[in-house]
Design a protein around this motif. Structure first.
Motif, short mmCIF file in Angstrom:
data_model
loop_
_atom_site.label_atom_id
_atom_site.label_comp_id
_atom_site.label_asym_id
_atom_site.label_seq_id
_atom_site.Cartn_x
_atom_site.Cartn_y
_atom_site.Cartn_z
N VAL A 87 41.37 43.65 6.27
CA VAL A 87 40.45 42.51 6.30
C VAL A 87 41.26 41.25 6.60
CG1 VAL A 87 38.73 41.21 5.00
CG2 VAL A 87 39.04 43.65 4.56
N CYS A 88 40.89 40.58 7.69
CA CYS A 88 41.62 39.35 8.06
C CYS A 88 41.45 38.30 6.96
CB CYS A 88 41.11 38.82 9.39
SG CYS A 88 41.96 37.31 9.90
N PRO A 89 42.55 37.69 6.51
CA PRO A 89 42.45 36.73 5.40
C PRO A 89 41.77 35.42 5.76
CG PRO A 89 44.72 36.86 6.20
CD PRO A 89 43.94 37.92 6.92
N TRP A 90 41.57 35.14 7.03
CA TRP A 90 40.96 33.85 7.38
C TRP A 90 39.45 33.86 7.23
CZ3 TRP A 90 43.66 31.16 12.13
CH2 TRP A 90 44.93 30.73 11.73
N HIS A 91 38.74 34.80 7.85
CA HIS A 91 37.27 34.79 7.79
C HIS A 91 36.67 36.16 7.49
CE1 HIS A 91 38.67 31.83 10.89
NE2 HIS A 91 38.06 31.02 10.04
N GLY A 92 37.49 37.14 7.19
CA GLY A 92 36.97 38.41 6.73
C GLY A 92 36.61 39.44 7.78
N PRO A 110 41.64 38.94 16.65
CA PRO A 110 40.90 38.59 17.88
C PRO A 110 39.79 37.56 17.64
CG PRO A 110 40.37 40.82 17.16
CD PRO A 110 41.47 40.33 16.27
N HIS A 111 39.49 37.24 16.39
CA HIS A 111 38.46 36.23 16.12
C HIS A 111 39.02 34.84 16.43
CE1 HIS A 111 35.96 33.76 13.10
NE2 HIS A 111 35.26 33.90 14.21
N GLN A 112 39.95 34.37 15.61
CA GLN A 112 40.52 33.03 15.84
C GLN A 112 42.02 32.99 15.60
OE1 GLN A 112 38.25 30.10 13.62
NE2 GLN A 112 36.49 30.33 14.95
S1 FES Z 1 40.73 34.63 12.41
FE1 FES Z 1 40.48 36.61 11.57
S2 FES Z 1 38.48 36.63 10.85
FE2 FES Z 1 38.69 34.71 11.76
#
Ligand code: FES
Length: 124
Positions: free
Chosen positions: A85-90, A47-49
């Motif tokens: 933990v999302c691999p893109w930004h944690g 849900p972040h990016q």
């Molecule tokens: S897209 Fe998952 S933490 Fe940014």
């Protein structure tokens, strides 16, 4: 809105305890996780990016240890609450609830998941 359909994800042995299976189902990528003897399924979209959150590292929730006066005595792991933990930004999410531990309204999109006859199914 189209009716939800149950889809075969994988044989049960492909989703072992503490493991996961990430599959393409009905035009989406969904991660199915088994932990504490239960299953959970989430869309592989953070849900972040929009990162591939279901392919991130699995960790136990980190908790702060406080003494009787509420002073910090360091950190510990809560093994009863596995997180991904999302691999893109944690960004981190509870596998049990799909929620971010600090902001409950930020959540993974979950799907009903069940096990029948040695196979795992998701309804999407
Ligand atoms: S897209 Fe998952 S933490 Fe940014």
């Amino acid at each position: 809105m189209a009716a939800a359909t149950r889809y075969l994800v994988a044989p049960s042995e492909d989703v072992p305890e503490g493991g996961r299976c990430v599959v393409d189902v009905a035009g989406r990528t969904i991660g199915v996780f088994r932990f504490d003897g239960r299953l959970a399924a989430y869309e592989n979209v953070c849900p972040h990016q929009g990162g591939p959150v279901c392919q991130g590292r699995l960790v136990s929730r980190v908790t702060e240890v406080l003494d009787a006066e509420k002073r910090s005595r360091g950190t510990d792991f809560d093994t009863s609450d596995p997180h991904i933990v999302c691999p893109w930004h944690g960004f981190e999410f509870s596998l049990g609830s799909g929620a971010h531990p600090g902001r409950e309204r930020i959540r993974l999109r979950g799907f009903p998941v069940e096990e029948r006859g040695g196979n795992v199914y998701v309804t999407a």
